[in-house]
Design a protein around this motif. Structure first.
Motif, PDB file in Angstrom:
ATOM      1  N   ASP A 112      10.304 -24.521  76.466  1.00 14.30           N
ATOM      2  CA  ASP A 112      10.604 -25.843  75.928  1.00 14.30           C
ATOM      3  C   ASP A 112      11.072 -25.774  74.476  1.00 14.30           C
ATOM      4  OD1 ASP A 112       8.987 -28.498  74.521  1.00 14.30           O
ATOM      5  OD2 ASP A 112      10.365 -28.854  76.171  1.00 14.30           O
ATOM      6  N   GLU A 113      10.655 -24.735  73.765  1.00 13.59           N
ATOM      7  CA  GLU A 113      10.927 -24.643  72.334  1.00 13.59           C
ATOM      8  C   GLU A 113      12.113 -23.733  72.056  1.00 13.59           C
ATOM      9  OE1 GLU A 113       7.754 -24.890  68.936  1.00 13.59           O
ATOM     10  OE2 GLU A 113       8.066 -22.777  69.403  1.00 13.59           O
ATOM     11  N   VAL A 114      12.897 -24.096  71.051  1.00 11.77           N
ATOM     12  CA  VAL A 114      14.071 -23.333  70.632  1.00 11.77           C
ATOM     13  C   VAL A 114      13.947 -23.039  69.142  1.00 11.77           C
ATOM     14  CG1 VAL A 114      16.590 -23.306  70.465  1.00 11.77           C
ATOM     15  CG2 VAL A 114      15.484 -24.498  72.372  1.00 11.77           C
ATOM     16  N   ALA A 115      14.466 -21.891  68.738  1.00 15.68           N
ATOM     17  CA  ALA A 115      14.440 -21.527  67.322  1.00 15.68           C
ATOM     18  C   ALA A 115      15.829 -21.136  66.853  1.00 15.68           C
ATOM     19  CB  ALA A 115      13.456 -20.380  67.085  1.00 15.68           C
ATOM     20  N   PHE A 116      16.239 -21.671  65.693  1.00 19.01           N
ATOM     21  CA  PHE A 116      17.429 -21.205  64.989  1.00 19.01           C
ATOM     22  C   PHE A 116      16.932 -20.331  63.832  1.00 19.01           C
ATOM     23  CE2 PHE A 116      20.221 -25.175  66.059  1.00 19.01           C
ATOM     24  CZ  PHE A 116      20.171 -24.812  67.391  1.00 19.01           C
ATOM     25  N   VAL A 117      17.497 -19.133  63.706  1.00 16.31           N
ATOM     26  CA  VAL A 117      17.012 -18.186  62.702  1.00 16.31           C
ATOM     27  C   VAL A 117      18.186 -17.686  61.859  1.00 16.31           C
ATOM     28  CG1 VAL A 117      15.692 -16.060  62.302  1.00 16.31           C
ATOM     29  CG2 VAL A 117      15.252 -17.438  64.359  1.00 16.31           C
ATOM     30  N   ARG A 118      17.927 -17.548  60.548  1.00 13.37           N
ATOM     31  CA  ARG A 118      18.945 -16.985  59.666  1.00 13.37           C
ATOM     32  C   ARG A 118      18.281 -16.277  58.487  1.00 13.37           C
ATOM     33  NH1 ARG A 118      22.445 -20.483  55.607  1.00 13.37           N
ATOM     34  NH2 ARG A 118      22.783 -18.314  54.986  1.00 13.37           N
ATOM     35  N   LEU A 128      12.406 -24.665  64.137  1.00 13.53           N
ATOM     36  CA  LEU A 128      11.767 -24.796  65.444  1.00 13.53           C
ATOM     37  C   LEU A 128      11.825 -26.242  65.904  1.00 13.53           C
ATOM     38  CD1 LEU A 128       8.533 -22.636  64.852  1.00 13.53           C
ATOM     39  CD2 LEU A 128      10.722 -21.892  65.788  1.00 13.53           C
ATOM     40  N   PHE A 129      12.247 -26.449  67.161  1.00 13.45           N
ATOM     41  CA  PHE A 129      12.240 -27.801  67.721  1.00 13.45           C
ATOM     42  C   PHE A 129      11.997 -27.713  69.212  1.00 13.45           C
ATOM     43  CE2 PHE A 129      16.588 -26.343  68.019  1.00 13.45           C
ATOM     44  CZ  PHE A 129      17.032 -26.809  69.250  1.00 13.45           C
ATOM     45  N   SER A 130      11.570 -28.834  69.793  1.00 14.30           N
ATOM     46  CA  SER A 130      11.243 -28.897  71.214  1.00 14.30           C
ATOM     47  C   SER A 130      12.118 -29.941  71.896  1.00 14.30           C
ATOM     48  CB  SER A 130       9.759 -29.253  71.397  1.00 14.30           C
ATOM     49  OG  SER A 130       9.471 -29.553  72.735  1.00 14.30           O
ATOM     50  N   ILE A 131      12.664 -29.607  73.073  1.00 18.63           N
ATOM     51  CA  ILE A 131      13.511 -30.568  73.777  1.00 18.63           C
ATOM     52  C   ILE A 131      12.685 -31.711  74.356  1.00 18.63           C
ATOM     53  CG2 ILE A 131      15.311 -28.907  74.295  1.00 18.63           C
ATOM     54  CD1 ILE A 131      14.205 -28.703  77.132  1.00 18.63           C
ATOM     55  N   SER A 132      11.400 -31.493  74.595  1.00 19.19           N
ATOM     56  CA  SER A 132      10.558 -32.590  75.087  1.00 19.19           C
ATOM     57  C   SER A 132      10.397 -33.658  74.019  1.00 19.19           C
ATOM     58  CB  SER A 132       9.185 -32.067  75.518  1.00 19.19           C
ATOM     59  OG  SER A 132       8.510 -31.459  74.432  1.00 19.19           O
ATOM     60  N   ASP A 133      10.383 -33.245  72.754  1.00 16.12           N
ATOM     61  CA  ASP A 133      10.313 -34.206  71.662  1.00 16.12           C
ATOM     62  C   ASP A 133      11.587 -35.020  71.589  1.00 16.12           C
ATOM     63  OD1 ASP A 133       8.977 -35.211  69.181  1.00 16.12           O
ATOM     64  OD2 ASP A 133      10.770 -34.368  68.240  1.00 16.12           O
ATOM     65  N   GLN A 168      10.731 -28.252  62.515  1.00 14.96           N
ATOM     66  CA  GLN A 168       9.936 -27.591  61.479  1.00 14.96           C
ATOM     67  C   GLN A 168      10.741 -26.437  60.899  1.00 14.96           C
ATOM     68  OE1 GLN A 168       6.310 -25.332  62.531  1.00 14.96           O
ATOM     69  NE2 GLN A 168       5.279 -26.450  60.887  1.00 14.96           N
ATOM     70  N   VAL A 169      10.859 -26.430  59.591  1.00 13.40           N
ATOM     71  CA  VAL A 169      11.563 -25.364  58.880  1.00 13.40           C
ATOM     72  C   VAL A 169      10.514 -24.446  58.258  1.00 13.40           C
ATOM     73  CG1 VAL A 169      13.235 -24.812  57.075  1.00 13.40           C
ATOM     74  CG2 VAL A 169      13.458 -26.957  58.380  1.00 13.40           C
ATOM     75  N   ILE A 170      10.542 -23.178  58.654  1.00 18.55           N
ATOM     76  CA  ILE A 170       9.566 -22.207  58.150  1.00 18.55           C
ATOM     77  C   ILE A 170      10.309 -21.159  57.331  1.00 18.55           C
ATOM     78  CG2 ILE A 170       7.808 -20.510  58.756  1.00 18.55           C
ATOM     79  CD1 ILE A 170       7.378 -21.998  61.368  1.00 18.55           C
ATOM     80  N   ASN A 181       6.228 -24.291  54.923  1.00 18.16           N
ATOM     81  CA  ASN A 181       6.548 -25.023  56.151  1.00 18.16           C
ATOM     82  C   ASN A 181       6.978 -26.430  55.801  1.00 18.16           C
ATOM     83  OD1 ASN A 181       5.148 -22.685  56.935  1.00 18.16           O
ATOM     84  ND2 ASN A 181       4.457 -23.638  58.828  1.00 18.16           N
ATOM     85  N   ILE A 182       8.205 -26.772  56.184  1.00 20.31           N
ATOM     86  CA  ILE A 182       8.767 -28.074  55.856  1.00 20.31           C
ATOM     87  C   ILE A 182       8.961 -28.857  57.154  1.00 20.31           C
ATOM     88  CG2 ILE A 182      10.655 -29.292  54.726  1.00 20.31           C
ATOM     89  CD1 ILE A 182      11.235 -26.740  53.146  1.00 20.31           C
ATOM     90  N   ASP A 183       8.234 -29.951  57.301  1.00 19.94           N
ATOM     91  CA  ASP A 183       8.356 -30.806  58.481  1.00 19.94           C
ATOM     92  C   ASP A 183       9.451 -31.832  58.227  1.00 19.94           C
ATOM     93  OD1 ASP A 183       6.223 -29.500  59.726  1.00 19.94           O
ATOM     94  OD2 ASP A 183       4.760 -30.804  58.734  1.00 19.94           O
ATOM     95  N   THR A 184      10.422 -31.889  59.138  1.00 18.20           N
ATOM     96  CA  THR A 184      11.557 -32.790  58.955  1.00 18.20           C
ATOM     97  C   THR A 184      11.798 -33.606  60.218  1.00 18.20           C
ATOM     98  OG1 THR A 184      13.294 -31.309  59.794  1.00 18.20           O
ATOM     99  CG2 THR A 184      12.613 -31.032  57.498  1.00 18.20           C
TER     100      THR A 184
END
Length: 278
Positions: A112-118, A128-133, A168-170, A181-184
């Motif tokens: 359910d969760e996906v991560a974009f990393v750089r 990090l984000f969830s498609i269920s959200d 969530q940006v970590i 950790n930045i919640d957006t």
């Protein structure tokens, strides 16, 4: 009292009378004759309920239920429709995004969760984000729009065009302990910061486990973002924008989340139909 019980009582009484001897006032002994007893027993036999085997029904072993075929057919129709409307292979907008070489996408089918990393200097940044959200936000948005239509309100062209999604940006550093950790809230205008937290132990801030989640709850991670000085808030927004966490990424993230949800939905139909058919 039923006839059967009456006959049984007579038979029992006759047997007792036959076995009993009593002399009352010198009177002669009175006994029930054998013929009378025989008649009573014959009557009892007439009224007796024949022995019947215990009632039982063994369940018929079935490979499938009556509705399985129709359910499988409907699932196949839905699958054909979704496949017909879906683009073959990975969409071009995702290929273009990945080919830029800035962000990598950590996505596993079935998760359910996906991560974009750089990488950014000595930093590792994970979104990090969830498609269920996203689905929950879409449902809330549709309900809100229905309420407005029922109230006779006209659609606002400036109203946001995408559903908000929590991201969530970590941020961690290779040479510095801890994690920020930045919640957006990801919207069409970009990433709106809701909270900025810091953890001394990077594992607590980055590990997605029940144990680490429990530890995070017991720690002070920082004040609410809107309690910070406005100038500090503005600098945090610049901090994200400089790292490419901006309006363009927000729009791509939403488009990717829709693609991810569609892919998972098709996979779900395939697995459920196979399970029903077998």
């Amino acid at each position: 009292m039923s006839a059967l019980r009456t006959v049984r009582s007579l038979a029992a009484a006759s047997s007792r009378t036959l076995a009993q001897r009593s002399v009352i006032g010198g009177a002669q002994r009175s006994v029930l004759s054998c013929s009378t007893l025989a008649r009573a027993l014959q009557c009892q036999k007439q009224w007796a309920v024949p022995a019947v085997r215990a009632f039982s029904i063994s369940a018929r072993t079935q490979k499938e239920g009556a509705s399985d075929v129709s359910l499988s057919q409907k699932l196949q129709e839905e699958l054909n429709y979704e496949r017909g409307s879906a683009q073959a292979g990975q969409p071009e907008f995702i290929k273009d995004f990945v080919n830029q070489g800035v962000w990598t996408i950590d996505d596993t089918l079935g998760n359910d969760e996906v991560a974009f990393v750089r990488k950014f200097g000595n930093e590792t940044i994970r979104l990090l984000f969830s498609i269920s959200d996203l689905n929950a936000s879409e449902s809330d948005r549709e309900f809100e729009m229905e309420q407005r239509v029922e109230a006779g309100e006209e659609a606002d062209p400036e109203q946001q065009t995408i559903s908000p999604c929590r991201v969530q940006v970590i941020v961690t550093k290779s040479d510095t302990p801890g994690s920020m950790n930045i919640d957006t809230m990801c919207q069409d205008v970009g990433f709106l910061i809701e909270h900025v937290g810091f953890f001394n132990d990077a594992l607590i801030g980055t590990e997605v486990t029940a144990e680490m989640d429990w530890k995070r709850r017991g720690l002070y991670s920082g004040p609410s973002f809107d309690h910070l000085d406005p100038e500090v808030q503005e600098e945090f927004e610049k901090f994200l924008d400089e790292r490419g966490i901006n309006e363009a990424l927000a729009i791509f993230l939403h488009d990717y989340a829709e693609y991810k949800e569609q892919t998972e939905y098709v996979s779900w139909i395939e697995k459920v139909q196979k399970f029903v058919e077998n």
